[in-house]
Design a protein around this motif. Structure first.
Motif, PDB file in Angstrom:
ATOM      1  N   UNK A  54       0.855  -1.197   0.000  1.00 41.26           N
ATOM      2  CA  UNK A  54       0.000   0.000   0.000  1.00 41.26           C
ATOM      3  C   UNK A  54       0.885   1.238   0.000  1.00 41.26           C
ATOM      4  N   UNK A  55       0.436   2.278  -0.691  1.00 40.74           N
ATOM      5  CA  UNK A  55       1.156   3.546  -0.587  1.00 40.74           C
ATOM      6  C   UNK A  55       0.163   4.691  -0.633  1.00 40.74           C
ATOM      7  N   UNK A  56       0.558   5.788  -0.005  1.00 36.17           N
ATOM      8  CA  UNK A  56      -0.226   7.014  -0.044  1.00 36.17           C
ATOM      9  C   UNK A  56       0.527   8.025  -0.894  1.00 36.17           C
ATOM     10  N   UNK A  57      -0.109   8.473  -1.975  1.00 34.58           N
ATOM     11  CA  UNK A  57       0.499   9.481  -2.843  1.00 34.58           C
ATOM     12  C   UNK A  57      -0.569  10.505  -3.171  1.00 34.58           C
ATOM     13  N   UNK A  58      -0.140  11.729  -3.461  1.00 26.65           N
ATOM     14  CA  UNK A  58      -1.129  12.781  -3.731  1.00 26.65           C
ATOM     15  C   UNK A  58      -1.840  12.518  -5.045  1.00 26.65           C
ATOM     16  N   UNK A  59      -1.094  12.036  -6.053  1.00 29.10           N
ATOM     17  CA  UNK A  59      -1.690  11.686  -7.334  1.00 29.10           C
ATOM     18  C   UNK A  59      -1.082  10.369  -7.795  1.00 29.10           C
ATOM     19  N   UNK A  60      -1.811   9.631  -8.635  1.00 31.51           N
ATOM     20  CA  UNK A  60      -1.268   8.386  -9.160  1.00 31.51           C
ATOM     21  C   UNK A  60       0.023   8.679  -9.930  1.00 31.51           C
ATOM     22  N   UNK A  61       1.057   7.890  -9.651  1.00 31.50           N
ATOM     23  CA  UNK A  61       2.322   8.068 -10.347  1.00 31.50           C
ATOM     24  C   UNK A  61       3.289   8.991  -9.617  1.00 31.50           C
ATOM     25  N   UNK A  62       2.778   9.775  -8.671  1.00 30.04           N
ATOM     26  CA  UNK A  62       3.678  10.614  -7.876  1.00 30.04           C
ATOM     27  C   UNK A  62       4.477   9.742  -6.917  1.00 30.04           C
ATOM     28  N   UNK A  63       5.608  10.295  -6.451  1.00 29.12           N
ATOM     29  CA  UNK A  63       6.317   9.621  -5.380  1.00 29.12           C
ATOM     30  C   UNK A  63       5.390   9.504  -4.176  1.00 29.12           C
ATOM     31  N   UNK A  64       5.494   8.373  -3.485  1.00 23.74           N
ATOM     32  CA  UNK A  64       4.643   8.158  -2.321  1.00 23.74           C
ATOM     33  C   UNK A  64       5.051   9.091  -1.182  1.00 23.74           C
ATOM     34  N   UNK A  65       4.049   9.544  -0.410  1.00 22.35           N
ATOM     35  CA  UNK A  65       4.335  10.227   0.849  1.00 22.35           C
ATOM     36  C   UNK A  65       4.890   9.201   1.833  1.00 22.35           C
ATOM     37  N   UNK A  66       4.239   8.054   1.865  1.00 20.34           N
ATOM     38  CA  UNK A  66       4.684   6.892   2.630  1.00 20.34           C
ATOM     39  C   UNK A  66       4.163   5.655   1.918  1.00 20.34           C
ATOM     40  N   UNK A  67       4.979   4.625   1.830  1.00 23.71           N
ATOM     41  CA  UNK A  67       4.533   3.353   1.268  1.00 23.71           C
ATOM     42  C   UNK A  67       5.137   2.206   2.042  1.00 23.71           C
ATOM     43  N   UNK A  68       4.541   1.021   1.873  1.00 27.61           N
ATOM     44  CA  UNK A  68       5.000  -0.130   2.661  1.00 27.61           C
ATOM     45  C   UNK A  68       4.626  -1.436   1.982  1.00 27.61           C
ATOM     46  N   UNK A  69       5.500  -2.404   2.098  1.00 30.92           N
ATOM     47  CA  UNK A  69       5.198  -3.772   1.672  1.00 30.92           C
ATOM     48  C   UNK A  69       5.485  -4.721   2.819  1.00 30.92           C
ATOM     49  N   UNK A  70       4.612  -5.720   2.977  1.00 29.35           N
ATOM     50  CA  UNK A  70       4.783  -6.696   4.071  1.00 29.35           C
ATOM     51  C   UNK A  70       4.732  -8.107   3.498  1.00 29.35           C
ATOM     52  N   UNK A  71       5.678  -8.937   3.941  1.00 25.37           N
ATOM     53  CA  UNK A  71       5.639 -10.369   3.639  1.00 25.37           C
ATOM     54  C   UNK A  71       5.662 -11.101   4.982  1.00 25.37           C
ATOM     55  N   UNK A  72       4.626 -11.905   5.227  1.00 23.01           N
ATOM     56  CA  UNK A  72       4.503 -12.592   6.513  1.00 23.01           C
ATOM     57  C   UNK A  72       4.409 -14.094   6.298  1.00 23.01           C
ATOM     58  N   UNK A  73       5.067 -14.835   7.195  1.00 26.58           N
ATOM     59  CA  UNK A  73       4.999 -16.290   7.196  1.00 26.58           C
ATOM     60  C   UNK A  73       4.060 -16.655   8.348  1.00 26.58           C
TER      61      UNK A  73
END
Lengths: 170, 273
Positions: B170-189
């Motif tokens: 998931x990421x939060x960006x002001x517009x699609x294609x903009x650099x994210x304000x904050x983004x994150x990826x999670x991989x869980x076992x």
């Protein structure tokens, strides 16, 4: 850096060969060497989308490639798409809906729309806006551009390309 | 490899160019001005996507648009597929390469962070051969990686996900294609409903992609419920030290990171066991 390099590629169906400085961008090569000025240079850093061209079937920024890197490739510009009449319905829809004011961004808009409409299915307005996220228009506010692309997509889906073009001709 | 020799011959002031979607803007802005550019875009060894046992080898020249659509990546390294629609714009994705993005190591980019979240290993070539570096040791500082001058990133090796894995992006960006304000990826076992291992990686929060070790620690051994999510959100504040930025102050980024983490853990909790 000022070394000259031989560049040979196919532009709008014709083979072209020129010797140019190695750091000549594809955009400058098209505009200055070939005098194909439909490809516009706006930001020259891959943000505004005015310089989009079709390179080996994919829409890319002509400002972010050097001409020498495109050697051996096939490039199509807005002039080529126009001559082949593959975007005639799209251009007519832009005209009808007044989807431009100054027109600087229009070649890039047409390129993005051409690419989007080449994919199967009818794109939603959301899809169209997403596709246009890399094209800046500082005049229109995009609404009319989205309208024109949506209209073209629906017309093509309803009647196929040929029918849509007949309608325009009539 | 011929390209490595070309770099050696060029002396110190050379740069490899692949898709050029970050390098050419940097040249245009005069942020970089190498005397020599070595075009690596047509080296066959740097292409191709293949499954080798429990590892997926992705050639460094794989374009973002291929990452977006490739079935092997979707099946075995799905965080790349989930992130790909958020990487720049369609025309950039047609030319930019996965290896280029990772080697460039922009801290706001999606793919370097997903490389870390997936626990990938980076295959790097030099004139003596190749070496593999774990993603945890690869991202050194702002635009700095374990790649030494003259070395070339050849491929990304991703340990394939299995039936116990859950993941979310998931990421939060002001517009699609903009650099994210904050983004994150999670991989869980997830084993027997509880988190056995987890990798939580944020981007756009510092000089490199950042693993949220304290948030990870707060989740180990737990079932993801409201309490566990709250504990991870409380911990993540202490994992991140975002830079001063007049548009997005550190406190705002930390708050956005809490929000993103909560959403992602909720997503993972809802995924079928």
């Amino acid at each position: 850096m000022s070394d000259l390099v031989d560049v040979s590629l196919i532009v709008n169906g014709s083979e072209v060969s020129h010797r140019v400085p190695a750091r000549t961008t594809l955009a400058d090569f098209l505009r200055q060497t070939l005098e194909l000025t439909g490809t516009h240079t706006g930001c020259e850093m891959g943000v505004c989308g005015a310089c989009l061209v079709v390179l080996d079937g994919q829409v890319v920024h002509a400002c972010l490639s050097f001409a020498v890197q495109a050697s051996g490739s096939a490039v199509e510009t807005v002039e080529g798409l126009t001559e082949r009449a593959v975007i005639a319905d799209l251009q007519e829809a832009f005209h009808q809906r007044n989807a431009l004011q100054c027109g600087f961004c229009t070649p890039g808009m047409l390129m993005t729309a051409y690419s989007l409409l080449s994919q199967p299915g009818v794109p939603s307005r959301e899809d169209i806006r997403d596709a246009l996220s890399g094209n800046y228009c500082r005049c229109t506010g995009y609404e009319a551009i989205v309208d024109a692309i949506e209209t073209t997509a629906r017309n093509r889906a309803a009647g196929g390309d040929a029918a849509a073009r007949e309608e325009i001709d009539a | 490899m011929e390209a490595l020799d070309a770099y050696e011959q060029a002396g110190s002031d050379a740069s490899y160019i692949a898709g050029g979607q970050s390098l050419v803007p940097a040249l245009a802005l005069r942020l970089q001005a190498p005397d020599v550019l070595i075009d690596i875009a047509h080296i066959p060894d740097l292409r191709g996507i293949e499954l080798k046992g429990n590892w997926l080898r992705i050639g460094a020249l794989t374009r973002h648009a291929e990452v977006l659509a490739h079935p092997l990546i979707r099946q075995h390294a799905p965080l790349y597929s989930d992130a790909a629609p958020h990487v720049a714009h369609p025309a950039i994705r047609n030319k930019g390469t996965l290896g280029g993005s990772i080697a460039h190591a922009d801290p706001a980019s999606e793919f370097p962070a997903m490389t870390l979240a997936l626990g990938a290993e980076l295959e790097i070539a030099n004139r003596n051969g190749t070496r593999r570096v774990a993603a945890d040791a690869f991202f050194v500082d702002l635009f700095q990686t374990a790649i030494e001058p003259g070395e070339l990133l050849v491929a990304i090796h991703v340990p394939v996900v299995n039936a116990n894995h859950r993941w979310a992006f998931h990421e939060l960006a002001r517009r699609r294609g903009d650099y994210a304000l904050v983004g994150c990826g999670i991989l869980a076992d997830v084993i027997d409903g509880a988190i056995a291992q987890i990798r939580i990686v944020f981007f756009s929060v510092g000089n490199t992609p950042v693993r949220a070790a304290k948030a990870e620690h707060a989740l180990i051994g737990r079932v993801i419920d409201a309490d566990a999510i709250a504990a991870a959100q409380a911990a993540v504040i202490h994992d991140l030290d975002p830079p001063e930025d007049e548009n997005v102050p550190p406190a705002m980024r930390r708050q956005l990171a809490r929000v993103v983490l909560g959403r992602l853990l909720g997503d993972i909790a809802r995924q079928a066991p």
